[in-house]
Write a protein that holds these residues in place. Structure first.
Motif, mmCIF file in Angstrom:
data_model
loop_
_atom_site.group_PDB
_atom_site.id
_atom_site.type_symbol
_atom_site.label_atom_id
_atom_site.label_comp_id
_atom_site.label_asym_id
_atom_site.label_seq_id
_atom_site.Cartn_x
_atom_site.Cartn_y
_atom_site.Cartn_z
ATOM 1 N N ALA A 1 9.842 -2.875 -5.116
ATOM 2 C CA ALA A 1 8.759 -2.083 -5.714
ATOM 3 C C ALA A 1 9.310 -1.861 -6.615
ATOM 4 O O ALA A 1 7.927 -1.342 -7.282
ATOM 5 C CB ALA A 1 8.248 -1.638 -4.253
ATOM 6 N N HIS B 1 9.424 9.805 -3.843
ATOM 7 C CA HIS B 1 10.058 9.700 -2.923
ATOM 8 C C HIS B 1 11.638 10.023 -3.315
ATOM 9 O O HIS B 1 12.064 9.665 -2.167
ATOM 10 C CB HIS B 1 10.005 8.782 -1.885
ATOM 11 N N THR C 1 1.155 -1.647 -0.155
ATOM 12 C CA THR C 1 -0.029 -0.001 -0.404
ATOM 13 C C THR C 1 0.928 0.940 0.055
ATOM 14 O O THR C 1 2.205 1.159 0.441
ATOM 15 C CB THR C 1 -0.875 0.040 1.585
ATOM 16 N N GLU C 2 0.721 2.470 -0.466
ATOM 17 C CA GLU C 2 1.098 4.177 -0.356
ATOM 18 C C GLU C 2 1.893 3.880 1.585
ATOM 19 O O GLU C 2 2.344 4.489 1.095
ATOM 20 C CB GLU C 2 -0.005 4.936 -0.695
ATOM 21 N N ARG D 1 5.722 4.503 -8.173
ATOM 22 C CA ARG D 1 5.127 4.465 -7.177
ATOM 23 C C ARG D 1 6.317 4.880 -5.894
ATOM 24 O O ARG D 1 5.951 5.481 -4.622
ATOM 25 C CB ARG D 1 4.536 3.386 -6.058
ATOM 26 N N VAL D 2 7.652 4.483 -6.620
ATOM 27 C CA VAL D 2 8.422 5.315 -5.940
ATOM 28 C C VAL D 2 9.219 6.157 -6.495
ATOM 29 O O VAL D 2 9.641 7.152 -5.288
ATOM 30 C CB VAL D 2 10.029 3.894 -6.077
ATOM 31 N N ILE E 1 4.595 1.808 1.506
ATOM 32 C CA ILE E 1 5.735 1.965 0.920
ATOM 33 C C ILE E 1 6.387 3.964 1.634
ATOM 34 O O ILE E 1 7.962 3.435 1.942
ATOM 35 C CB ILE E 1 5.557 2.997 -0.252
ATOM 36 N N GLU E 2 5.500 4.721 1.348
ATOM 37 C CA GLU E 2 6.026 5.460 2.742
ATOM 38 C C GLU E 2 6.962 4.834 4.256
ATOM 39 O O GLU E 2 7.300 5.652 4.285
ATOM 40 C CB GLU E 2 5.016 6.268 3.793
ATOM 41 N N ASP F 1 6.856 -1.248 -9.911
ATOM 42 C CA ASP F 1 5.581 -0.394 -10.729
ATOM 43 C C ASP F 1 6.543 1.253 -10.130
ATOM 44 O O ASP F 1 6.264 1.892 -9.362
ATOM 45 C CB ASP F 1 4.443 -0.785 -9.347
ATOM 46 N N ASP G 1 1.903 -0.401 -14.725
ATOM 47 C CA ASP G 1 3.516 0.435 -15.631
ATOM 48 C C ASP G 1 4.536 0.028 -15.866
ATOM 49 O O ASP G 1 6.197 0.687 -15.386
ATOM 50 C CB ASP G 1 3.959 1.573 -13.804
#
Length: 327
Positions: free
Chosen positions: A28, A39, A3-4, A35-36, A7-8, A32, A255
């Protein structure tokens, strides 16, 4: 799927120096990248450079900062930053590596990222396109003659018996990659030519060394005389069976990300290889160039165990290579 919030949490752990979190975040980003990417600035500020895949899909600003840091680095830090740049924004990465290529051999970093610079300084991609899932189907459920099995658009991408036999052990060779012209799998990779791309492997001997083959463009393929039998090729034929599973084309991965060599459902056509050990991209036995990655076929999907078969091709020389890794 992460999930987001996951990731955080990984980003926070990476910035605190957790190497396991860096590996997980790299996985990760490989599957995809989008999603990273948000950051990246925080990760650069914290000096997180241990896995280049973290910066896959980086924008121009991020790539520019990585290049600036690489220009000022040396030793281990330089090698890590070169890996990061190689995975980042294509145009800016190419420009930087053209400059660095004049000073030292930096090709290993770009090849691991899926591209290389030719002697003339132009980019040559070592990937066939974005990743598509390869879905396991029990061999007993595959019916109809070759060329129509696995659905209306052609045979399974992986696993069809070839009728040829391994010179080392006598087992029947299987198609590690089967892409008839015009098939959905060929179109997924952007292959629009008339060649039937077919790469062979041995269910037994591929576990011990790379297997090289050549195809004729019309559906035929043969074992190459360039294969070198390893000093140890297994103690016995007992316990070795034909692949029980075929792999057929599935949907595009998010992606354009890569598959996974570790998990059920991780087999993929296209994308980047997810190496279990160190990267081990083969060279074409005929021309000597680095071969192009085509697919990865996970043991979790094929026989319910670990390991992965990696398939490479040279579309100009009509050669293929299959190698195996496990933990």
């Amino acid at each position: 799927m992460l999930t987001e919030e996951n990731i955080e949490d990984l980003v926070v752990q990476c910035c605190a120096g957790d190497e396991d979190a860096v590996r997980e975040l790299a996985d990760a980003a490989a599957s995809d990248p989008g999603r990273v990417a948000p950051h990246h600035a925080r990760l650069i500020a914290a000096g997180v450079f241990g896995r280049g895949e973290v910066y896959r899909g980086a924008d121009e600003a991020t790539t520019g900062e990585l290049v600036r840091l690489a220009d000022a680095a040396d030793g281990v830090a330089l090698g890590e930053l070169l890996d990061c740049v190689a995975n980042a924004h294509p145009v800016d990465a190419e420009r930087a590596f053209r400059r660095w290529q004049l000073a030292e051999d930096v090709g290993v970093h770009t090849r691991d990222a899926g591209w290389e610079l030719t002697p003339s300084g132009t980019r040559r991609d070592l990937l066939l396109g974005p990743a598509f899932a390869l879905l396991p189907v029990d061999a007993e459920d595959i019916e109809a003659p070759e060329g129509t099995a696995g659905g209306p658009d052609g045979p399974p991408v992986f696993g069809t018996p070839s009728g040829e036999h391994c010179p080392w052990c006598g087992m029947e060779l299987h198609a590690a990659l089967d892409l008839p012209p015009g098939s959905a799998a060929a179109r997924a990779l952007g292959l629009t030519g008339p060649d039937h791309v077919r790469v062979l492997c041995c269910p037994r001997c591929t576990d011990f060394d790379i297997i090289l083959s050549a195809y004729d463009g019309s559906g035929g393929a043969r074992w190459l005389e360039h294969n070198v039998r390893p000093s140890f090729n297994g103690p016995t034929l007992d316990g070795w069976d034909p692949y029980p599973t075929r792999l057929v084309l599935g949907p595009a991965r998010p992606d354009g990300g890569s598959g996974s060599a570790w998990h059920d459902g991780g087999s993929a056509l296209g994308g980047h290889p997810d190496w279990i050990q160190d990267p081990d991209r083969p060279d074409c036995p005929l021309c000597g160039r680095a071969m192009v990655f085509a697919s990865m076929n996970g043991g979790a999907d094929l026989w319910g165990g670990e390991g992965c078969l990696y398939v490479f091709v040279d579309l100009d020389c009509r050669t293929g290579a299959v190698l195996y890794q496990q933990s």
